[in-house]
Design an enzyme around this catalytic site. Structure first.
Site, PDB file in Angstrom:
ATOM      1  N   ILE A 178      12.057  18.131  -6.416  1.00 11.06           N
ATOM      2  CA  ILE A 178      11.208  18.508  -5.287  1.00 11.06           C
ATOM      3  C   ILE A 178      11.460  17.582  -4.102  1.00 11.06           C
ATOM      4  O   ILE A 178      11.648  18.025  -2.965  1.00 11.06           O
ATOM      5  CB  ILE A 178       9.724  18.490  -5.693  1.00 11.06           C
ATOM      6  CG1 ILE A 178       9.460  19.534  -6.787  1.00 11.06           C
ATOM      7  CG2 ILE A 178       8.835  18.753  -4.479  1.00 11.06           C
ATOM      8  CD1 ILE A 178       8.084  19.446  -7.398  1.00 11.06           C
ATOM      9  N   ASP A 197      12.296   5.288  -5.557  1.00 13.22           N
ATOM     10  CA  ASP A 197      12.363   5.860  -6.901  1.00 13.22           C
ATOM     11  C   ASP A 197      13.250   4.956  -7.737  1.00 13.22           C
ATOM     12  O   ASP A 197      14.480   5.001  -7.623  1.00 13.22           O
ATOM     13  CB  ASP A 197      12.920   7.281  -6.880  1.00 13.22           C
ATOM     14  CG  ASP A 197      12.791   7.978  -8.229  1.00 13.22           C
ATOM     15  OD1 ASP A 197      12.801   7.277  -9.269  1.00 13.22           O
ATOM     16  OD2 ASP A 197      12.676   9.218  -8.250  1.00 13.22           O
ATOM     17  N   ALA A 257       1.691  16.347  -5.733  1.00  9.85           N
ATOM     18  CA  ALA A 257       2.370  16.071  -7.006  1.00  9.85           C
ATOM     19  C   ALA A 257       1.368  16.031  -8.153  1.00  9.85           C
ATOM     20  O   ALA A 257       1.135  17.041  -8.828  1.00  9.85           O
ATOM     21  CB  ALA A 257       3.145  14.755  -6.896  1.00  9.85           C
ATOM     22  N   ARG A 258       0.722  14.885  -8.351  1.00 13.57           N
ATOM     23  CA  ARG A 258      -0.288  14.729  -9.391  1.00 13.57           C
ATOM     24  C   ARG A 258      -1.432  13.875  -8.857  1.00 13.57           C
ATOM     25  O   ARG A 258      -1.216  12.857  -8.194  1.00 13.57           O
ATOM     26  CB  ARG A 258       0.300  14.066 -10.646  1.00 13.57           C
ATOM     27  CG  ARG A 258       1.226  14.964 -11.458  1.00 13.57           C
ATOM     28  CD  ARG A 258       0.479  16.167 -12.010  1.00 13.57           C
ATOM     29  NE  ARG A 258       1.330  17.023 -12.816  1.00 13.57           N
ATOM     30  CZ  ARG A 258       0.997  18.253 -13.200  1.00 13.57           C
ATOM     31  NH1 ARG A 258      -0.147  18.768 -12.834  1.00 13.57           N
ATOM     32  NH2 ARG A 258       1.815  18.970 -13.944  1.00 13.57           N
ATOM     33  N   ASP A 282      -3.131  18.679  -2.413  1.00 15.74           N
ATOM     34  CA  ASP A 282      -3.123  19.890  -3.236  1.00 15.74           C
ATOM     35  C   ASP A 282      -3.538  19.569  -4.670  1.00 15.74           C
ATOM     36  O   ASP A 282      -3.729  20.477  -5.473  1.00 15.74           O
ATOM     37  CB  ASP A 282      -1.724  20.524  -3.231  1.00 15.74           C
ATOM     38  CG  ASP A 282      -1.676  21.860  -3.948  1.00 15.74           C
ATOM     39  OD1 ASP A 282      -2.519  22.727  -3.629  1.00 15.74           O
ATOM     40  OD2 ASP A 282      -0.814  22.044  -4.835  1.00 15.74           O
ATOM     41  N   GLU A 287     -10.100  18.100 -11.285  1.00 12.58           N
ATOM     42  CA  GLU A 287      -9.846  19.441 -10.757  1.00 12.58           C
ATOM     43  C   GLU A 287     -10.733  20.476 -11.448  1.00 12.58           C
ATOM     44  O   GLU A 287     -10.702  20.574 -12.678  1.00 12.58           O
ATOM     45  CB  GLU A 287      -8.365  19.804 -10.937  1.00 12.58           C
ATOM     46  CG  GLU A 287      -7.439  18.930 -10.102  1.00 12.58           C
ATOM     47  CD  GLU A 287      -6.006  19.444 -10.066  1.00 12.58           C
ATOM     48  OE1 GLU A 287      -5.719  20.483 -10.699  1.00 12.58           O
ATOM     49  OE2 GLU A 287      -5.171  18.806  -9.412  1.00 12.58           O
ATOM     50  N   HIS A 306      -4.443  23.258  -5.660  1.00 11.54           N
ATOM     51  CA  HIS A 306      -3.313  23.102  -6.580  1.00 11.54           C
ATOM     52  C   HIS A 306      -2.442  24.361  -6.578  1.00 11.54           C
ATOM     53  O   HIS A 306      -2.165  24.965  -7.620  1.00 11.54           O
ATOM     54  CB  HIS A 306      -3.816  22.796  -7.997  1.00 11.54           C
ATOM     55  CG  HIS A 306      -2.801  22.072  -8.833  1.00 11.54           C
ATOM     56  ND1 HIS A 306      -3.139  21.157  -9.797  1.00 11.54           N
ATOM     57  CD2 HIS A 306      -1.438  22.126  -8.853  1.00 11.54           C
ATOM     58  CE1 HIS A 306      -2.051  20.682 -10.383  1.00 11.54           C
ATOM     59  NE2 HIS A 306      -1.002  21.263  -9.815  1.00 11.54           N
TER      60      HIS A 306
END
Length: 353
Positions: A178, A197, A257-258, A282, A287, A306
């Site tokens: 992504i 990363d 993402a998370r 998102d 949630e 989401h």
């Protein structure tokens, strides 16, 4: 001729699964049974010893009767399920990771588990760009105000106007499938893209025109920060209060993402003070978030439920990836996306592709 149990839902439907399987296997190469799980009309959640699942253990056991192969996105595959269906040989999960499968139990039962990496990469990347633009230019806010009859011409004032992506430094925390697409789109806008990363190949990033930096440097240099890391014990709250304090004044933060990557506690005060210019989300730590969630009343917040990966192409791509792995398994070949390779020695599949 294997029997394949399809546990679809209202996104990757049984029809989508079956079309992909028949394309790869041929219409007479397998028998099928189908069931539809309630997601997304009912939220997923933990079921037994797995997370992000839909339905029930009892329903899964019933749906798997007589099946050697199962394909699903959300059905729970727990230790109880594997114990109740010893004839099961393969489970294909059409998600980026098989989080709804007890991998240890599957391995002990000799069941091969596959998954679908990259299924929603394009969709999530495009959605991320949408969130960035919406936050930087206050698109949802001005839309809602104009519909209430409020003409916000004052957003043309110097102290209120947004900024452009052209010439802006954007930092990506995580550079997988992504993140790489996001970087390419941002570069087309004229942004300078930097990334953190520790698991990515720095030479590959350099070839993409992306500068590799340490996390602290990324936070200090980026006018926009977008999160793209996987959630692991090491990355939980990787963006905490200390990290947020490194951002330039007025920076934009995006998380599609998370939820667990971000510590949400400090964000309302940072937004009210202007220390954080805008926030686009998102995903959430809970949630759905509760109605009285503090960020709902904070300024310059863009939220969506989401949906980053929700496109028709994601659903069909996910089913296609799983179907190709099923076809390889049926032909005695090793599927491309195996989550528990320890089972391969037991199954003695052919290494030929």
């Amino acid at each position: 001729m294997p029997h394949i149990a399809i546990a679809g839902d209202h996104f990757v439907t049984p029809t989508v699964f079956r079309a992909a399987l028949e394309k790869e296997l041929g219409q007479t190469s397998a028998t099928f049974s189908e069931t539809t799980l309630p997601w997304p009309h009912e939220p997923f959640g933990p079921i037994g010893d797995v997370i992000e699942a839909s339905g029930s253990i009892a329903a899964s056991i019933a749906a798997l009767e007589g099946a050697q192969i199962a394909v699903s996105q959300m059905a729970p595959f727990t230790r109880e399920v594997f114990a109740a269906r010893p004839e099961l040989q393969m489970v294909g999960i059409c998600r980026g990771g098989p989080v709804n499968v007890d991998l240890a139990a599957a391995t002990e039962a000799g069941v091969l588990v596959t998954f679908a990496p990259g299924r929603n990469a394009q969709a999530a990347a495009e959605f991320t760009i949408g969130l960035i633009l919406a936050a930087m230019r206050r698109i949802p806010l001005t839309d809602a105000e104009l519909k209430r009859g409020v003409w916000r011409g004052d957003y043309y004032a110097w102290e209120n106007v947004g900024v452009e992506l052209d010439g802006t430094t954007v930092g990506l925390v995580g550079y997988g499938a992504i993140g790489r697409i996001v970087a390419r789109i941002l570069q087309a806008f004229g942004s300078t893209v930097i990334a953190y990363d520790p698991y990515a190949d720095a030479s590959a990033l350099a070839a993409d025109g992306v500068i590799t930096v340490e996390l602290e440097t990324l936070l200090q240099r980026s006018s926009v920060v977008s999160l793209h890391a996987r959630l692991t014990p090491e990355t939980k709250h990787i963006i905490d209060e200390r990290a947020l304090g490194l951002l330039p004044h007025g920076a934009v933060l995006v998380n599609a993402a998370r939820g667990g990557l971000l510590d949400y506690g400090p964000l309302p005060d940072m937004l009210r003070s202007g220390r954080l210019g805008a926030l686009a989300l998102d995903v959430y730590d809970v949630e759905p978030p509760p109605a009285d969630w503090p960020l709902f009343s904070a300024p310059n917040v863009v939220v969506s439920p989401h949906l980053a990966g929700a496109t028709t192409q994601t659903a069909t791509r996910a089913a296609d990836i799983v179907a190709r792995d099923v076809a390889d398994f049926v032909a005695g070949r090793i599927p491309a996306h195996v989550a528990n390779p320890e089972v391969l020695d037991v199954l003695q599949l052919n290494t030929a592709s």
